[in-house]
Each structure stands twice: as C-alpha cells, then as structure tokens.
Scaffold this motif. Structure first.
Motif, PDB file in Angstrom:
ATOM      1  N   UNK A  98       0.840  -1.190   0.000  1.00 35.03           N
ATOM      2  CA  UNK A  98       0.000   0.000   0.000  1.00 35.03           C
ATOM      3  C   UNK A  98       0.877   1.243   0.000  1.00 35.03           C
ATOM      4  N   UNK A  99       0.309   2.331  -0.548  1.00 34.03           N
ATOM      5  CA  UNK A  99       1.041   3.595  -0.626  1.00 34.03           C
ATOM      6  C   UNK A  99       0.041   4.739  -0.566  1.00 34.03           C
ATOM      7  N   UNK A 100       0.492   5.872  -0.039  1.00 35.65           N
ATOM      8  CA  UNK A 100      -0.361   7.049   0.077  1.00 35.65           C
ATOM      9  C   UNK A 100      -0.003   8.071  -0.996  1.00 35.65           C
ATOM     10  N   UNK A 101      -1.055   8.700  -1.531  1.00 34.87           N
ATOM     11  CA  UNK A 101      -0.870   9.773  -2.507  1.00 34.87           C
ATOM     12  C   UNK A 101      -1.849  10.879  -2.142  1.00 34.87           C
ATOM     13  N   UNK A 102      -1.358  11.890  -1.416  1.00 35.64           N
ATOM     14  CA  UNK A 102      -2.243  12.963  -0.970  1.00 35.64           C
ATOM     15  C   UNK A 102      -3.318  12.426  -0.056  1.00 35.64           C
ATOM     16  N   UNK A 103      -4.587  12.648  -0.415  1.00 32.39           N
ATOM     17  CA  UNK A 103      -5.705  12.206   0.414  1.00 32.39           C
ATOM     18  C   UNK A 103      -6.212  10.822   0.022  1.00 32.39           C
ATOM     19  N   UNK A 104      -5.370  10.043  -0.679  1.00 33.26           N
ATOM     20  CA  UNK A 104      -5.799   8.731  -1.144  1.00 33.26           C
ATOM     21  C   UNK A 104      -4.790   7.659  -0.758  1.00 33.26           C
ATOM     22  N   UNK A 105      -5.262   6.402  -0.737  1.00 29.53           N
ATOM     23  CA  UNK A 105      -4.392   5.257  -0.515  1.00 29.53           C
ATOM     24  C   UNK A 105      -4.595   4.299  -1.681  1.00 29.53           C
ATOM     25  N   UNK A 106      -3.503   3.699  -2.146  1.00 28.66           N
ATOM     26  CA  UNK A 106      -3.556   2.660  -3.171  1.00 28.66           C
ATOM     27  C   UNK A 106      -3.128   1.363  -2.505  1.00 28.66           C
ATOM     28  N   UNK A 107      -3.895   0.290  -2.697  1.00 23.00           N
ATOM     29  CA  UNK A 107      -3.591  -1.000  -2.082  1.00 23.00           C
ATOM     30  C   UNK A 107      -3.661  -2.105  -3.122  1.00 23.00           C
ATOM     31  N   UNK A 108      -2.785  -3.094  -2.977  1.00 22.26           N
ATOM     32  CA  UNK A 108      -2.771  -4.220  -3.905  1.00 22.26           C
ATOM     33  C   UNK A 108      -2.230  -5.449  -3.195  1.00 22.26           C
ATOM     34  N   UNK A 109      -2.750  -6.617  -3.559  1.00 21.51           N
ATOM     35  CA  UNK A 109      -2.197  -7.860  -3.018  1.00 21.51           C
ATOM     36  C   UNK A 109      -0.790  -8.059  -3.570  1.00 21.51           C
ATOM     37  N   UNK A 110      -0.068  -8.955  -2.939  1.00 24.80           N
ATOM     38  CA  UNK A 110       1.360  -9.113  -3.245  1.00 24.80           C
ATOM     39  C   UNK A 110       1.629  -9.568  -4.678  1.00 24.80           C
ATOM     40  N   UNK A 111       0.614 -10.181  -5.345  1.00 28.14           N
ATOM     41  CA  UNK A 111       0.826 -10.628  -6.729  1.00 28.14           C
ATOM     42  C   UNK A 111       1.080  -9.452  -7.664  1.00 28.14           C
ATOM     43  N   UNK A 112       0.607  -8.282  -7.293  1.00 28.13           N
ATOM     44  CA  UNK A 112       0.859  -7.079  -8.088  1.00 28.13           C
ATOM     45  C   UNK A 112       2.194  -6.467  -7.660  1.00 28.13           C
ATOM     46  N   UNK A 113       3.118  -6.217  -8.584  1.00 29.49           N
ATOM     47  CA  UNK A 113       4.415  -5.633  -8.213  1.00 29.49           C
ATOM     48  C   UNK A 113       4.235  -4.303  -7.486  1.00 29.49           C
ATOM     49  N   UNK A 114       5.013  -4.108  -6.439  1.00 33.91           N
ATOM     50  CA  UNK A 114       4.945  -2.850  -5.685  1.00 33.91           C
ATOM     51  C   UNK A 114       5.245  -1.662  -6.592  1.00 33.91           C
ATOM     52  N   UNK A 115       6.090  -1.878  -7.596  1.00 30.77           N
ATOM     53  CA  UNK A 115       6.456  -0.783  -8.501  1.00 30.77           C
ATOM     54  C   UNK A 115       5.252  -0.273  -9.297  1.00 30.77           C
ATOM     55  N   UNK A 116       4.205  -1.124  -9.444  1.00 32.64           N
ATOM     56  CA  UNK A 116       3.027  -0.714 -10.193  1.00 32.64           C
ATOM     57  C   UNK A 116       2.276   0.398  -9.451  1.00 32.64           C
ATOM     58  N   UNK A 117       2.267   0.330  -8.118  1.00 27.60           N
ATOM     59  CA  UNK A 117       1.639   1.392  -7.338  1.00 27.60           C
ATOM     60  C   UNK A 117       2.383   2.708  -7.555  1.00 27.60           C
ATOM     61  N   UNK A 118       3.720   2.614  -7.553  1.00 29.57           N
ATOM     62  CA  UNK A 118       4.534   3.820  -7.760  1.00 29.57           C
ATOM     63  C   UNK A 118       4.288   4.402  -9.146  1.00 29.57           C
ATOM     64  N   UNK A 119       4.158   3.536 -10.158  1.00 31.11           N
ATOM     65  CA  UNK A 119       3.917   4.013 -11.529  1.00 31.11           C
ATOM     66  C   UNK A 119       2.604   4.773 -11.613  1.00 31.11           C
TER      67      UNK A 119
END
Length: 324
Positions: A98-119
């Motif tokens: 999971x990662x925060x972007x301003x007033x939002x959070x993005x979450x993904x199960x481990x099968x999704x690469x962490x780098x995809x959240x950053x992208x």
C-alpha cells in the motif's frame, strides 16, 4: 436484505453502509472508491481521512487474515511503498502493498508488483484516464455526478480471450456505464465508442422507425418492461446476408403459407410491423405468487385448457404496432 446486511457487517467487522463506521477506519467516503484490474488481482484506490487509523486497521486485518505481522517500506522511483509480510520460517512472504498519494491510498495484493503502485502515483496528467480523449467524450455524456461508474478501455492489454477480441473488433474506444441513485429509483446510462462501420450498421437497424410509445398500453403495476424500436426489413436483410440458406428457407416457407391461405402472409405479418414492440411483466400479490408456487410444488399440473383454478400471479403483455 436485512439478514444479508447483518452478515456482511459481521464478516467485515463494520457496517459498510454507515459513514461513521468507515470514518473510524480512517477512510473518507466522500473521496470515493475505485478498483483497477491488474492481472488476477485488482488495485484498490480509496479516499483517506486519517492515515494512522487506516494503518492500524490494515495491521490488525492482515494479522487476522494472513498472519502477516512484518511491516516494511521501500522506495520505488521516489515513492514509498509499504509492504505487509507473513513470516514463514526464516522467510518473509509479502501479502499486501500500500502507498499514500495525498488524500488517497492505493492498495494491492502481493501478486501485483509494488512498482506498479509507484507508476500509477507518478502518472503525468496527460497519461491518466481522466485526460484520455475517448474517456472524456463518453463520460461527458453521463449525469454530472454518477454514484457508480464502470469504465472499460477497448485497447487495454487486460482484455484477453475471444470475447475480448470480438469486443475490440467493434468498439473503437471503450465503454462507460454510469449509475445514479436517488429516493425515486436508479438511473443508468451506457455509452460505447463504436467503430464507424459498426455504429452505422447499428443505427440502420432503427432507421425510419419513429417511437410509438407503446408503454402507454402497459398497466401501472408493471414491474419490468422491455422496449424495442427496430427496422424489421433491415434486420431480415442482415440475417439473410449472414446465412444465405436462411433466406431460401424463409422464402419457401412464405410461398407455402401464401399458397395455403390465399393471402400474402409475409406482407401481412412481418412486413406489416412498424418495428415498435413492448413487453411488460406484471405481478400479482405476494399471496397469489406463493399460492401458485405451492400448487406446482405439491402436484405440478398439466397445462390446463384455460387458467381456471390458477391465481393471477403473473401477467405478461405484448404490444406490437402494425401498419395495416
């Protein structure tokens, strides 16, 4: 409905329909919720009102669901991505990013690469869905603030299989399906960006047919109605083009019918329709419906010569407009 609501609330540990319960988790219902398919698992985007409360909730949930108690953070392209892992022996197995972007959070199960959240967080405005020309064109036709919106990009690599290929063959851009709710009911709109040839062909199916508003002949207690406005001759031509043998069989059947009746059956039936059709379903009282089900359950009757003895639980109405 109430029992289902209670069971869902019990499983979640909070009532998803109560704004106060969502706010206690650190979520901000006004910020909205989005799900983005990524392979087999979606990425979830939600509004956040309290980061600390949300991290606490994630910590407790992941411990309960997956025994994941290891927390770590790593930067990807300058974006800090948090990972919750479960310890198996000496190994730490990632379970959630999971990662925060301003007033939002993005979450993904481990099968999704962490780098995809950053992208996704680092997307430039012109690379985002909101700036895509096809999306702006279709979404601009929907009600101002729909409560739910489903968006499908026809060019997305996530669309796979023969059905996806058929979709992409006829859909140039994508699809936007919007729902709006209020105290009087549900409003739904679907807009599809079609290929030019497909759009022209579909438009031709109702060409020259003015709306006769046959719904005015349905009773007020109708619970479901289906309305069609179509150029019958154009549809027949298209069917004959797809299957030449169908045309030969149809013409032979019409000739035989004309010889048998002495009347031009095709002209008097199919060719006599204007193309306006409506079908309506009306229900009787709950007691009548239950009585009918009990009768069939106890001793399924043979089809009677008339409806004597059967309660008027269901009524189906068909209306078609004719020229002559």
């Amino acid at each position: 409905r109430d029992r289902g609501h209670i069971e869902v609330s019990r499983l979640l540990g909070f009532d998803p329909l109560k704004l106060e319960d969502l706010k206690k988790l650190g979520l901000d219902p006004a910020g909205g919720l989005a799900m983005v398919p990524m392979g087999d698992q979606p990425i979830l985007i939600a509004g956040v009102s309290d980061r600390k409360a949300l991290v606490k909730e994630i910590t407790e949930r992941m411990k309960q669901l997956a025994g994941a108690e290891q927390h770590g953070a790593k930067k990807h392209d300058g974006v800090e991505i948090h990972t919750v892992s479960a310890k198996v022996g000496e190994q730490e197995i990632p379970q959630l990013h999971y990662a925060f972007a301003g007033k939002y959070v993005l979450m993904a199960w481990a099968q999704t690469p962490a780098s995809e959240l950053a992208r996704m967080i680092k997307l430039k405005p012109e690379q985002s869905l909101e700036s895509a020309g096809w999306y702006k064109s279709l979404a601009g036709k929907t009600p101002a603030k729909p409560d739910i919106m489903v968006v499908v990009n026809a060019a997305s690599p996530a669309l796979k299989g023969p059905q996806a290929q058929a979709f992409s063959q006829h859909v140039r851009d994508g699809l936007v399906w919007a729902f709006s709710f209020d105290t009087t009911g549900i409003e739904s709109h679907v807009y599809v960006g079609l290929e030019k040839q497909t759009a022209a062909k579909l438009a031709s199916f109702s060409e020259g047919v003015s709306d006769a508003h046959l719904e005015r002949y349905l009773p007020a207690d109708t619970v479901l109605a289906y309305k069609v406005r179509a150029n019958v001759g154009r549809i027949l031509e298209e069917a004959f083009n797809l299957d030449p043998t169908l045309k030969a069989d149809f013409e032979e059947t019409m000739r035989a019918a004309t010889d048998a009746t002495g009347q031009d059956l095709e002209k008097g039936s199919l060719r006599n329709l204007t193309g306006n059709l409506v079908v309506g379903l009306s229900l009787g009282s709950a007691d009548e419906i239950n009585k009918l089900f009990r009768q069939f359950a106890e001793a399924p009757p043979e089809m009677p010569a008339d409806d004597a003895g059967l309660p008027p639980a269901f009524q189906m109405y068909y209306w078609a407009q004719v020229r002559d």
